[in-house]
Scaffold this active site. Structure first.
Site, PDB file in Angstrom:
ATOM      1  N   LEU A 539     -10.501  -5.377  -3.169  1.00 26.84           N
ATOM      2  CA  LEU A 539      -9.480  -6.402  -3.398  1.00 26.84           C
ATOM      3  C   LEU A 539      -9.021  -7.058  -2.099  1.00 26.84           C
ATOM      4  CD1 LEU A 539      -7.256  -4.520  -6.017  1.00 26.84           C
ATOM      5  CD2 LEU A 539      -8.955  -6.296  -6.469  1.00 26.84           C
ATOM      6  N   GLY A 540      -9.086  -6.334  -0.997  1.00 23.39           N
ATOM      7  CA  GLY A 540      -8.615  -6.876   0.268  1.00 23.39           C
ATOM      8  C   GLY A 540      -8.556  -5.777   1.301  1.00 23.39           C
ATOM      9  N   GLY A 542      -6.061  -4.416   4.873  1.00 24.93           N
ATOM     10  CA  GLY A 542      -4.967  -4.556   5.819  1.00 24.93           C
ATOM     11  C   GLY A 542      -5.202  -3.678   7.018  1.00 24.93           C
ATOM     12  N   GLY A 543      -4.164  -3.514   7.855  1.00 26.17           N
ATOM     13  CA  GLY A 543      -4.302  -2.707   9.050  1.00 26.17           C
ATOM     14  C   GLY A 543      -4.564  -1.249   8.741  1.00 26.17           C
ATOM     15  N   PHE A 544      -4.128  -0.794   7.571  1.00 28.93           N
ATOM     16  CA  PHE A 544      -4.348   0.596   7.174  1.00 28.93           C
ATOM     17  C   PHE A 544      -5.772   0.829   6.700  1.00 28.93           C
ATOM     18  CE2 PHE A 544      -4.553  -0.809   2.894  1.00 28.93           C
ATOM     19  CZ  PHE A 544      -3.667  -1.879   2.830  1.00 28.93           C
ATOM     20  N   VAL A 547      -8.457  -1.978   0.228  1.00 29.68           N
ATOM     21  CA  VAL A 547      -7.864  -1.696  -1.087  1.00 29.68           C
ATOM     22  C   VAL A 547      -8.905  -2.025  -2.139  1.00 29.68           C
ATOM     23  CG1 VAL A 547      -6.012  -2.228  -2.708  1.00 29.68           C
ATOM     24  CG2 VAL A 547      -5.547  -2.219  -0.261  1.00 29.68           C
ATOM     25  N   LYS A 561      -5.722   2.466  -2.234  1.00 28.76           N
ATOM     26  CA  LYS A 561      -5.552   2.144  -0.814  1.00 28.76           C
ATOM     27  C   LYS A 561      -6.146   3.290   0.001  1.00 28.76           C
ATOM     28  CE  LYS A 561      -1.605   0.473   0.768  1.00 28.76           C
ATOM     29  NZ  LYS A 561      -0.203   0.404   1.279  1.00 28.76           N
ATOM     30  N   ASP A 658       9.212  -5.558   5.929  1.00 34.43           N
ATOM     31  CA  ASP A 658       8.001  -6.390   5.930  1.00 34.43           C
ATOM     32  C   ASP A 658       7.874  -7.152   4.614  1.00 34.43           C
ATOM     33  OD1 ASP A 658       5.767  -7.483   7.119  1.00 34.43           O
ATOM     34  OD2 ASP A 658       4.413  -5.926   6.417  1.00 34.43           O
TER      35      ASP A 658
END
Length: 851
Positions: A539-540, A542-544, A547, A561, A658
């Site tokens: 799905l995408g 991030g910095g972690f 997902v 995640k 955030d």
């Protein structure tokens, strides 16, 4: 030869001067018709002659509505793309002649001449030396040599109500100023509806059809609005007034910004609409409309203690009331209804012994009679105030206490869940609540309570035996995949093998909470659910880390995640998110379903949001997924409720730090869910702020005290909410917006606000906003949230009250923070010291550029 050239030059020079003089004379008189002059109807080749107001705002001439052969004299806007008629001179007599003239007769009448027919527009002879001038207000005035106004079109309105016009009556002359609808959209002749005031019922405006009252505005509140038109209150465009003296009573309005083009119209359906022209969308924008539910409204005026049902479209007596006369069973607009049982206080029973009670009525409009507004901060006190007053018939509480004394008139029932519906409490005798229906309801309540109790006892029994079986199997070392393993988010310990989530040196906190356990998924089950973390399910990122979308064996869809092994970024945030979100339960917060800790993996499993994130709808490349205004309102209110829960009603006070469009997820019904608690901070006791030199967040959403000084508090989230609110309204990114001064969206919004053009901030896809006043109100709230000083920003409790209660008086905002900071070169860049994708962003205070 030389003398001929001189003569020719002299002739040309004289002709030029004459031409210039003639052009100036015609131009100077282009907004005026003098006695003996005329303007003519156009023919096949020759266009109609017109006059234009001095500032080119309005134009007067002949027109044929809808391309018909009927010809009228009218006034319209000069520079609006579609001809918009605001006044018609001969609406009761359409002319069809081929040679029509508008002129001033020798007797001083303003007339239309059609061969032998002379149609008088002005109603009396005004004498000699009369001229007609079209003003920039849209008013056509007849004046004498002394410029005294002898007659004006504003005294004879048609269906349009322009600033400066009147709706009312003169006590001195008997003159009535009213609006009358067109017959249909292409026929300006007299229609069925009229808006007027009644000398017998002053301070109120009525919509009538003949002698039948269809709607009433409610009485004037003494300041700026009629009580049944809430949109009139607290607006920033129109200055509404009710003027009353010994000579006349009338309603009028003006504009705070004279450059705005705005008008009110009574349309062919009987609806009054206040609309304004927006250059940004090249269209008329609706500000408010009454009656709102036109086409499905009650076209009758309901008498006392009766209401109009939105389902039956007829008047019905309120509960506890009966028709005052038997012959009015089907028509309650006359005598209305009377109480079936008198109140205790009416029977001379002391107030302190009264058994009178209140019936709650939801989805209603407020009564069309004056209410007394009492500044009481508690609903219970409002109830007691009405109970102690025998003359009080009903009350409502919406932040202020509204009291209605005497007869209740013209109540309307709205459809269920209509945002315009209100809750009213009607005073009734206690005996009205002791009905067979009430007994049945009570019986059903008892049965339901017993059934729920039995189910809870059964569930407790099952859980007891399951836990006993699990303990026995754990003692024997027989735990299998059939059993659900749990993970303690406070201690980091699983109930299976004692594994601690995180490195050996990490400290997850102390103590154990029975309600802080999360289901522990096996890595095999997560891998199977995501098709081995296939790229198709991604799905995408991030910095972690990435997902993925997944599906469990029971059919439930999930979002997975997965912490990236290639970077340490996100470990602390993932741990933080697990500890926080597992303890939070709110419909506007994303729900954490469990986690996976096997094979060195650190994975969180969430409920799946089919509509993904808000930023895809606001800033997507296409308009296919554009959000309607009602959906945006629901999203705004949901985000506000979620933040209010975090700040005030959760176990611990939590600051998100955030909040942004990409961290607001949308479920299948477009309900918002705040997500990504990796940067959130938790406070205990009376703590409300903290300081840090490790600043995290996203550029454009951080307030100045945090970005420049590291101080964060609940007001930091309020600032982020204000930015997000402006983005939702405008459909533009705060840090991705550029105008001629390269300002952020905050600066652009402030410039429009101070110049009275805030409606231009609206997303162009929102042409059909039903209430521009609500949009302006939301812009006001957003600007209050992004003020530079944290102490001047409202709390989320204040924000929720402002959003939900239209009677709440909004203060004027001060200039937003960063409003004069120029946009950065890469407006989408995260504030990060690393070159990675960053949903989690961080920067030290020293690198921030001051204002």
């Amino acid at each position: 030869m030389s003398s001929r050239r001189v003569s020719l030059f002299a002739c040309l020079l004289i002709f030029s001067f004459f031409y210039i003089w003639l052009f100036d004379a015609v131009g100077a008189a282009s907004h005026t018709i003098s006695q003996g002059q005329n303007i003519s109807q156009g023919q096949m080749i020759t266009p109609s002659e017109t006059i234009t107001s001095e500032g080119n705002m309005f134009e007067l001439g002949f027109f044929n509505p809808g391309g018909s052969t009927n010809c009228y004299v009218g006034i319209w806007y000069k520079h609006v793309s579609e001809q918009t008629i605001v006044w018609v001179a001969n609406r009761d007599l359409p002319l069809t002649g081929s040679s029509l003239f508008l002129t001033i007769s020798k007797e001083g009448f303003l007339v239309i001449i059609d061969d032998r027919i002379t149609y008088r527009i002005s109603d009396n002879s005004l004498g000699q030396n009369v001229s007609a001038t079209l003003l920039d207000s849209g008013n056509l005035v007849l004046r004498n040599d002394n410029f005294d106004i002898l007659w004006e079109s504003f005294d004879n309105p048609s269906h349009t109500f322009l600033p400066g016009m009147k709706v009312g009556y003169s006590r001195k002359t008997g003159k009535v100023w009213s609006l009358k609808s067109w017959k249909d959209a292409q026929d300006p002749s007299l229609g069925s509806f009229e808006i007027k005031m009644d000398p017998k019922q002053p301070n109120e405006v009525f919509l009538v059809r003949g002698s039948e009252i269809l709607w009433r505005s409610g009485v004037w509140n003494g300041k700026s609005a009629f009580v049944s038109i809430p949109e009139m209150r607290l607006n920033y465009i129109f200055n509404y007034s009710l003027i009353e003296d010994e000579n006349e009573t009338y309603f009028t309005y003006s504009l705070y910004d004279s450059s705005v083009l705005s008008r009110a119209i009574l349309d062919v359906s009987g609806q009054v609409k206040q609309i304004s022209w927006l250059e940004s969308t090249v269209s008329w924008n609706l500000f408010w409309a009454q009656p709102r539910d036109i086409g499905q409204r009650c076209d009758i005026f309901c008498g006392k203690f009766s209401f109009c049902s939105s389902y039956k479209l007829t008047c019905q007596c309120l509960h506890g009331f009966v028709p005052s006369k038997q012959q009015l069973q089907q028509d309650l607009s006359g005598g209305g209804c009377v109480r079936r049982t008198t109140l205790d206080c009416e029977n001379s029973i002391p107030v302190n012994k009264s058994q009178d009670r209140f019936l709650r009525m939801d989805d209603m409009t407020y009564p069309a009679v004056a209410s007394r507004v009492v500044k009481i901060q508690d609903a219970k006190d409002c109830r007691l105030l009405c109970l102690d007053n025998c003359n009080c018939s009903a009350y409502a509480y919406n932040g202020s206490c509204l009291i209605w004394n005497g007869d209740i008139l013209n109540l309307r029932q709205r459809p269920k869940k209509d945002p315009d519906g209100r809750t009213i409490y009607l005073k009734l005798a206690a005996s009205e609540f002791q009905s067979p229906e009430g007994s049945k309801t009570f019986l059903w309540v008892i049965v339901t309570v017993v059934a729920i109790t039995v189910l809870l006892l059964s569930a407790s029994c099952v859980m007891y035996h399951w836990r006993k079986r699990l303990r026995m199997r754990e003692t024997r070392g027989l735990i299998t995949s059939e059993d659900i393993l749990l993970f303690d988010v406070d201690t980091g310990i699983t109930n299976g093998n004692g594994e601690i989530f995180g490195s050996e040196n990490s400290n997850w906190g102390t103590g154990r909470r029975k309600d802080a356990w999360l289901p522990l998924f096996s890595f095999a089950s997560v891998s199977l659910a995501t098709d081995n973390f296939s790229i198709e399910n991604k799905l995408g990122e991030g910095g972690f880390g990435p997902v993925y979308k997944g599906k469990l064996l029971n059919g439930q869809q999930i979002a997975v995640k997965r912490l990236s092994r290639r970077s340490r970024q996100g470990l602390e945030e993932l741990r933080n998110e697990t500890m926080l979100i597992a303890k939070l339960q709110h419909r506007n917060l994303v729900r954490l379903l469990g986690c996976c800790l096997e094979q060195g993996e650190k994975i969180l499993i969430y409920e799946y949001m089919p509509n993904k994130s808000l930023d895809l709808f606001l800033f997507g490349a296409t308009t296919e997924n554009s959000l309607g205004w009602a959906t945006r309102v629901r999203i705004i209110e949901g985000i506000a409720q979620g933040l209010l829960y975090l700040h005030q009603y959760s176990r611990m006070r939590i600051i998100h730090r955030d909040l942004k469009a990409s961290n607001v997820l949308l479920d299948g019904n477009m309900n918002p869910k705040i997500s990504d608690f990796g940067l959130a901070r938790m406070f205990g006791g009376d703590e409300s702020q903290a300081n840090t030199n490790h600043i995290v967040g996203t550029y454009g959403y951080m307030p100045p005290e945090y970005a420049l000084g590291g101080l964060f508090s609940i007001k930091s989230d309020v600032f982020s909410f204000g930015v997000l609110l402006l983005e939702i309204i405008s459909g533009r990114k705060n840090t991705g917006f550029y105008n001629s001064n390269s300002l952020h969206l905050l600066g652009h919004a402030w410039d429009l606000w101070t110049s009275g053009k805030s409606l231009e901030l609206m997303d162009p896809s929102l042409r059909d906003v039903s209430s521009a006043n609500q949009l302006l109100r939301y812009i006001n709230i957003a600007l209050l949230c992004v003020q530079e000083s944290a102490t001047e920003r409202p709390t989320m409790s204040d924000v929720v009250s402002m959003l939900s209660n239209e009677l709440t008086v909004l203060p004027s905002p001060k200039q937003p923070a960063f409003s004069n900071v120029r946009s950065v070169g890469n407006p989408n860049a995260c504030l990060s010291s690393r070159g990675e994708n960053c949903s989690v962003n961080e920067v030290t205070a020293s690198v921030m550029e001051p204002r």
